[in-house]
Design a protein around this motif. Structure first.
Motif, PDB file in Angstrom:
ATOM      1  N   LYS A 140       5.503  48.992 -42.862  1.00  0.00           N
ATOM      2  CA  LYS A 140       5.035  48.245 -44.042  1.00  0.00           C
ATOM      3  C   LYS A 140       3.521  48.383 -44.244  1.00  0.00           C
ATOM      4  O   LYS A 140       2.847  47.427 -44.626  1.00  0.00           O
ATOM      5  N   ASN A 141       2.973  49.519 -43.919  1.00  0.00           N
ATOM      6  CA  ASN A 141       1.525  49.754 -44.086  1.00  0.00           C
ATOM      7  C   ASN A 141       0.659  48.804 -43.260  1.00  0.00           C
ATOM      8  O   ASN A 141      -0.528  48.626 -43.545  1.00  0.00           O
ATOM      9  N   LEU A 142       1.255  48.161 -42.264  1.00  0.00           N
ATOM     10  CA  LEU A 142       0.492  47.313 -41.355  1.00  0.00           C
ATOM     11  C   LEU A 142      -0.103  48.168 -40.237  1.00  0.00           C
ATOM     12  O   LEU A 142       0.497  49.162 -39.805  1.00  0.00           O
ATOM     13  N   LYS A 143      -1.276  47.747 -39.765  1.00  0.00           N
ATOM     14  CA  LYS A 143      -2.015  48.563 -38.802  1.00  0.00           C
ATOM     15  C   LYS A 143      -1.515  48.307 -37.391  1.00  0.00           C
ATOM     16  O   LYS A 143      -1.345  47.163 -36.967  1.00  0.00           O
ATOM     17  N   THR A 144      -1.293  49.418 -36.656  1.00  0.00           N
ATOM     18  CA  THR A 144      -0.954  49.333 -35.241  1.00  0.00           C
ATOM     19  C   THR A 144      -1.861  50.280 -34.457  1.00  0.00           C
ATOM     20  O   THR A 144      -2.290  51.319 -34.959  1.00  0.00           O
ATOM     21  N   SER A 145      -2.146  49.909 -33.217  1.00  0.00           N
ATOM     22  CA  SER A 145      -2.987  50.737 -32.336  1.00  0.00           C
ATOM     23  C   SER A 145      -2.274  50.882 -31.004  1.00  0.00           C
ATOM     24  O   SER A 145      -1.829  49.883 -30.410  1.00  0.00           O
ATOM     25  N   ALA A 146      -2.170  52.128 -30.527  1.00  0.00           N
ATOM     26  CA  ALA A 146      -1.461  52.414 -29.279  1.00  0.00           C
ATOM     27  C   ALA A 146      -2.453  52.763 -28.173  1.00  0.00           C
ATOM     28  O   ALA A 146      -3.497  53.371 -28.424  1.00  0.00           O
ATOM     29  N   TYR A 147      -2.099  52.397 -26.912  1.00  0.00           N
ATOM     30  CA  TYR A 147      -2.990  52.611 -25.768  1.00  0.00           C
ATOM     31  C   TYR A 147      -2.150  53.067 -24.573  1.00  0.00           C
ATOM     32  O   TYR A 147      -0.988  52.652 -24.401  1.00  0.00           O
ATOM     33  N   ARG A 148      -2.742  53.902 -23.755  1.00  0.00           N
ATOM     34  CA  ARG A 148      -2.115  54.257 -22.488  1.00  0.00           C
ATOM     35  C   ARG A 148      -2.948  53.640 -21.372  1.00  0.00           C
ATOM     36  O   ARG A 148      -4.105  53.969 -21.179  1.00  0.00           O
ATOM     37  N   PHE A 149      -2.290  52.724 -20.613  1.00  0.00           N
ATOM     38  CA  PHE A 149      -3.013  52.081 -19.520  1.00  0.00           C
ATOM     39  C   PHE A 149      -3.114  53.040 -18.330  1.00  0.00           C
ATOM     40  O   PHE A 149      -4.200  53.379 -17.891  1.00  0.00           O
ATOM     41  N   PHE A 150      -2.008  53.457 -17.845  1.00  0.00           N
ATOM     42  CA  PHE A 150      -1.955  54.457 -16.768  1.00  0.00           C
ATOM     43  C   PHE A 150      -0.490  54.863 -16.587  1.00  0.00           C
ATOM     44  O   PHE A 150       0.430  54.085 -16.841  1.00  0.00           O
ATOM     45  N   GLY A 151      -0.275  56.094 -16.147  1.00  0.00           N
ATOM     46  CA  GLY A 151       1.071  56.567 -15.838  1.00  0.00           C
ATOM     47  C   GLY A 151       2.069  56.347 -16.952  1.00  0.00           C
ATOM     48  O   GLY A 151       1.946  56.877 -18.055  1.00  0.00           O
ATOM     49  N   SER A 152       3.027  55.472 -16.676  1.00  0.00           N
ATOM     50  CA  SER A 152       4.117  55.232 -17.620  1.00  0.00           C
ATOM     51  C   SER A 152       3.914  53.978 -18.452  1.00  0.00           C
ATOM     52  O   SER A 152       4.788  53.609 -19.234  1.00  0.00           O
ATOM     53  N   GLU A 153       2.746  53.310 -18.304  1.00  0.00           N
ATOM     54  CA  GLU A 153       2.535  52.015 -18.973  1.00  0.00           C
ATOM     55  C   GLU A 153       1.683  52.205 -20.225  1.00  0.00           C
ATOM     56  O   GLU A 153       0.596  52.757 -20.183  1.00  0.00           O
ATOM     57  N   PHE A 154       2.224  51.671 -21.343  1.00  0.00           N
ATOM     58  CA  PHE A 154       1.552  51.755 -22.628  1.00  0.00           C
ATOM     59  C   PHE A 154       1.487  50.359 -23.236  1.00  0.00           C
ATOM     60  O   PHE A 154       2.159  49.422 -22.783  1.00  0.00           O
ATOM     61  N   ALA A 155       0.655  50.242 -24.293  1.00  0.00           N
ATOM     62  CA  ALA A 155       0.549  48.966 -25.003  1.00  0.00           C
ATOM     63  C   ALA A 155       0.317  49.239 -26.478  1.00  0.00           C
ATOM     64  O   ALA A 155      -0.148  50.311 -26.871  1.00  0.00           O
ATOM     65  N   LEU A 156       0.641  48.229 -27.294  1.00  0.00           N
ATOM     66  CA  LEU A 156       0.428  48.310 -28.734  1.00  0.00           C
ATOM     67  C   LEU A 156      -0.168  47.000 -29.229  1.00  0.00           C
ATOM     68  O   LEU A 156       0.217  45.921 -28.769  1.00  0.00           O
ATOM     69  N   ILE A 157      -1.100  47.115 -30.179  1.00  0.00           N
ATOM     70  CA  ILE A 157      -1.607  45.941 -30.898  1.00  0.00           C
ATOM     71  C   ILE A 157      -1.159  46.096 -32.345  1.00  0.00           C
ATOM     72  O   ILE A 157      -1.478  47.098 -32.995  1.00  0.00           O
ATOM     73  N   ALA A 158      -0.422  45.123 -32.823  1.00  0.00           N
ATOM     74  CA  ALA A 158       0.087  45.140 -34.199  1.00  0.00           C
ATOM     75  C   ALA A 158      -0.535  43.971 -34.949  1.00  0.00           C
ATOM     76  O   ALA A 158      -0.093  42.814 -34.806  1.00  0.00           O
ATOM     77  N   LYS A 159      -1.572  44.250 -35.720  1.00  0.00           N
ATOM     78  CA  LYS A 159      -2.297  43.190 -36.423  1.00  0.00           C
ATOM     79  C   LYS A 159      -1.493  42.689 -37.617  1.00  0.00           C
ATOM     80  O   LYS A 159      -0.793  43.464 -38.291  1.00  0.00           O
TER      81      LYS A 159
END
Length: 740
Positions: free
Chosen positions: A411-430
């Motif tokens: 829906k045109n909303l902003k998301t940001s993806a991150y890699r912490f380490f190895g197999s672990e990731f995170a997302l911020i969905a404003k």
């Protein structure tokens, strides 16, 4: 002392020396001329008076003599005109009249003598009385001529010539022998009082309008002039004329006054002309000074209009060249630092941002009071997949996994993806709602199922999501998302779990009451942490950070981020910052602290003009410790409102306090803009120095930013350096201080 003041002083001294020399010479020459003129005039007057009075001195009692002298003296050019008798005429009758030794009768005088100390007396000639002499001349042939001559009374005349020591109105004693017709002889003595001054006229020396100090400062000596008046072969009188120095003083005073007035007017005109000339000459120097200050503060311009003075023009050209070269060096450093910064903050394999960027973006969320959802995403059993596949296949799998996170939009909303380490990731969905989070997660789930088929991996991912809590902390939110992830693993393969917003731990109303109570009653403590020490042998403490210790009613610690966030929400953060500043000032004064102390300020306070006015007054009240107060703002807070921070920094510097930007990251403040801030310190984010001994990119970054800060006169600090190897490595670079 400025160059203009030095020029004014030097020119004034030279002018004073020249004027003083000319003035002294001029006054001396004028004085000598007036003395010569006055003496010459007095001599001429004496000569003329002598000629005028010559015929009148046959009768020295003639009143016309005094009239002529008074007429000359009344002209005012003379101090004194004095007519003195050269000799005194004494008759026998004068001697007889002034002696007490002779009785009444006719006496004949002879053998006169006088004290040689008084002068000399001599007989002139015995003469007949004028009447008898005329009768004798008319009756030469008469018969009675012989009888008359015999019977005529003879009287001797004497001339007394005083010596140089003789004074007026002095008594002289004359001894003589007197004989009468009876033949009686008496040794007699006569006492005569003689006055050699016939006429004397004097006038005052000083003119009324000539100040006495001028007369005392410049003495004029005028010698008395004289002219002898002769009667035949003998001097009968001497006329003395003394010039009045008042006339000379009047002319000399007028000349000195005119010269002084002319000198003052000339000096004023010269200074005005010099001022205009100096301003014109120094204008290029002021431009050079301005350019030098701009270069020192990181603003690199050039002087377009070169001065016409050869020497200054050469300096201006050199400044332009230096400014251009330094700007080129800084631009190269900026490019290097930007590349290094991107490399340090980006995962090499997936091109996703690292965990440090996640924490920074979470700070954005707190400061902006944002809403949204935080997701924790982990690849299931990546280790087993890696054992069964080659490194290239594993890397390809991770890249495609990351691409799904980066490419998926909702829906045109902003998301940001991150890699912490190895197999672990995170997302911020404003700005996601609960429904948006559910829809977005299902979209991800579908994409991962397609990836699962491609790599023949049945269980590929689990997703946990939690709403952003504006009164929480980043670790708390990550923990909540991790708990949601754990619940997703229990649901099944490739499943997700989203925490509902209603599960927020604290009620906002209770938070509001707690915050107001703490701030209004100042129920908090200020501790001092992070001893930033120099990297030399002495390791002198240069700065501490004021840290607020907050507790709730049960004695539990309150995260400062949560506290500030809620205080900003209810507009109490400015009051909180004021109370912290007051406590820090009292701590410095009471404990005689010598090092700097940084005080963290909220963005709301920095943007508040009333707060800026208050803090300026507080600094001025405690100006003795102003240089120890270092006001701190995060790099993100500065980047959010650059213009207001510049204004705040300028006002603080006017009061003598300092500014630091902490948690400095190039993603917030481009290094090209660092020169615009007139900073005293920057404190690097801890990720730039953590494990620096093992990371060549971090080493290059620290070296470059240290060089850049040196050019901009900014002191660089590193924070929270715990590893001894990192500390030893940082000592090689030109950092100002570090804290453990």
């Amino acid at each position: 002392m400025s160059l203009s003041k030095q020029l004014y002083i030097i020119i004034s001294i030279i002018f004073f020396m020249i004027f003083t020399g000319n003035f002294i010479i001029s006054v001396k020459n004028t004085k000598e001329y007036l003395e010569t003129e006055s003496i010459t005039k007095a001599q001429d007057t004496a000569t003329l008076l002598g000629m005028s009075l010559k015929n009148l001195l046959k009768d020295k009692t003639n009143p016309e003599i005094e009239s002529i002298i008074n007429a000359i003296a009344n002209r005012g050019f003379y101090k004194e005109i004095r007519l003195e008798d050269s000799y005194f005429s004494i008759k026998d009758s004068d001697l007889i009249k002034n002696t007490k030794d002779l009785s009444i009768g006719k006496w004949q005088i002879s053998n006169l003598s006088i004290d040689e100390k008084s002068g000399n007396i001599e007989e002139l000639t015995s003469v007949l009385s004028m009447e008898n002499e005329l009768n004798a001349l008319e009756n030469l042939n008469t018969e009675n001529n012989e009888n008359q001559t015999q019977n005529s009374e003879l009287e001797n005349n004497y001339i007394f010539t005083p010596n140089e020591k003789f004074k007026n109105n002095k008594n002289i004693n004359i001894s003589f022998i007197a004989k009468n017709i009876n033949g009686e002889q008496v040794n007699a003595k006569a006492t005569l009082t003689l006055n050699k001054t016939l006429v004397q006229v004097t006038r005052e020396i000083k003119f009324d309008y000539i100040p006495q100090w001028f007369i005392n400062l410049i003495p004029i000596e005028l010698e008395e002039q004289a002219s002898e008046i002769s009667d035949g072969w003998q001097t009968s009188a001497i006329i003395y004329v003394s010039a009045n120095p008042g006339d000379a003083y009047a002319k000399l005073y007028e000349q000195a006054k005119s010269a002084s007035i002319y000198a003052i007017i000339s000096f004023i005109i010269s200074i005005v002309i010099l001022f205009i000339f100096v301003q014109y000459i120094l204008k290029p120097l002021k431009n050079l000074e301005k350019l030098a200050k701009n270069i020192a503060s990181g603003k690199f311009g050039i002087i377009k209009h070169l001065p016409w003075t050869t020497e200054i023009k050469a300096v201006a050209i050199a400044f332009n060249d230096m400014s251009t070269k330094i700007e080129a060096i800084i631009n190269r450093l900026n490019n290097t630092l930007e590349n290094l910064s991107k490399k340090l903050s980006t995962d090499d394999l997936t091109a996703l941002c690292l965990k440090q960027n996640f924490e920074t973006d979470m700070k954005h969320m707190f400061i902006n009071k944002s809403t949204g959802y935080i997701f924790v995403i982990k690849i299931t059993d990546l280790a087993s997949f890696a054992k069964a596949h080659t490194t290239s296949e594993v890397n390809d799998f991770i890249k495609k996994f990351a691409k799904i996170l980066r490419a998926n939009k909702y829906k045109n909303l902003k998301t940001s993806a991150y890699r912490f380490f190895g197999s672990e990731f995170a997302l911020i969905a404003k700005d996601f709602t609960y429904e948006d989070a559910i829809g977005f997660t299902k979209q991800l789930q579908k994409s991962f199922e397609e990836l699962s088929i491609e790599f023949n991996k049945r269980e590929i991912v689990h997703i946990g999501g939690t709403p952003f809590n504006p009164i929480g902390t980043t670790p708390e939110i990550l923990q909540s998302a991790t708990q949601a992830y754990e619940k997703a693993t229990l649901i099944g393969p490739n499943e997700f779990f989203i925490t509902d917003e209603n599960e927020l731990s604290r009620d906002m109303e209770s938070w509001r009451n707690l915050i107001f109570d703490i701030i209004d009653s100042s129920r908090f403590e200020v501790n001092y942490i992070g001893n930033s020490k120099t990297l030399n042998v002495d390791e002198k403490i240069v700065m501490q950070e004021a840290f607020t210790n907050l507790k709730d009613k049960d004695g539990n610690n309150i995260p400062i981020g949560t506290f500030v966030s809620i205080a900003e929400k209810y507009e109490k953060v400015v009051d909180f910052d004021k109370k912290v500043i007051e406590k820090v000032i009292q701590h410095i004064i009471i404990n005689s602290i010598k090092h700097d102390i940084s005080i963290n300020l909220s963005l709301e306070s920095i943007n508040n003009t009333a707060f800026i006015a208050w803090i300026k007054n507080k600094i001025i009240e405690n100006k003795t410790i102003a240089a120890q107060l270092v006001f701190s703002a995060t790099a993100y807070a500065v980047a959010k409102n650059v213009d207001k921070f510049k204004f705040f920094a300028d006002e603080i510097h006017k009061c003598g306090a300092k500014i630091i930007i902490k948690r400095f990251e190039t993603k917030f403040i481009p290094l090209g803009n660092l020169k615009d801030f007139n900073l005293d310190y920057i404190r690097l984010a801890r990720d730039y120095t953590c494990d620096i001994c093992k990371d060549h990119s971090k080493q290059s970054f620290i070296e470059s930013i240290s060089d850049l800060a040196g050019l901009l006169n900014i002191k660089v600090l590193a924070e929270n350096v715990k590893d001894d190897e990192d500390m030893e490595f940082l000592k090689k670079y030109n950092l100002y201080a570090v804290s453990r």
